[in-house]
Design a protein around this motif. Sequence first.
Motif, PDB file in Angstrom:
ATOM      1  N   GLU A  94       0.827  -1.209   0.000  1.00 39.07           N
ATOM      2  CA  GLU A  94       0.000   0.000   0.000  1.00 39.07           C
ATOM      3  C   GLU A  94       0.859   1.256   0.000  1.00 39.07           C
ATOM      4  N   LEU A  97      -6.082  -0.035  -9.878  1.00 39.17           N
ATOM      5  CA  LEU A  97      -6.963   0.018  -8.711  1.00 39.17           C
ATOM      6  C   LEU A  97      -8.274   0.696  -9.083  1.00 39.17           C
ATOM      7  N   ARG A 106     -10.722   1.982  -3.954  1.00 35.31           N
ATOM      8  CA  ARG A 106      -9.578   1.297  -3.352  1.00 35.31           C
ATOM      9  C   ARG A 106      -8.413   2.268  -3.149  1.00 35.31           C
ATOM     10  N   ASP A 151      -9.178   4.586  -0.232  1.00 35.83           N
ATOM     11  CA  ASP A 151      -9.013   3.927   1.068  1.00 35.83           C
ATOM     12  C   ASP A 151      -7.540   3.818   1.441  1.00 35.83           C
TER      13      ASP A 151
END
Length: 213
Positions: A172, A202, A206, A209
């Motif tokens: 991430e 993505l 997503r 987030d």
Amino acid sequence: MASVAIEPPIEARAEPILSGLRPLTLRPNRAGHAGFSHLILIEKGSAKLAGTPEITLNAGMVLLLPPDTSRLITIRAGSRGWLLGAAPASIAEAIGTKADSLHLRALAARLALITCPDLGDFTAHAAAFHLELTSPARGAAMAAVAHLRLILIAFWRLSTEDFTDLRGQSLEARFVEDFRRRVELGFRAQRPVSAYAADLGLTYDRLHDICRR
């Protein structure tokens, strides 16, 4: 006949350092160049960076100054070199979005010093960078960015410091870093976030987030 649009110059500077019979004092991030990252190349003579730590630069050294410093540099009389600088958007464009770009990004954000016995490549690219910044020729801005990229790569290759450890980053965190680089590189296009999300593979939600976390 249709006119040919000439691309605007990038936000950057390239100035020869020629200290005569007296020392020369520089404040690279003075008004007009605030926020720039700078490289100081010393070909002949020496220089001193004031502050903590105080750094002495001798011939064959290259200093990278981060954009948030206002420290003074005193160039000894009779010294010669180059002062190169670029705004964040220009640095981002030179760094690009390749896998190794993360290293260059981390490099450009900190104070670093290298010793290079032969500054030939550095000075050649510095002179070419200067030429392209002052040239009205088609593609000058693109060529200037290319020389800036090569200068940063040369500095990175000669440095013994690991500026960033990719292995220690979560997936991430890498997405966030990649997203940030792409936004800086393409800010003029004003692309929607959904387009950047698609580039990263993505969904918009997503990516939202990930960035929020």
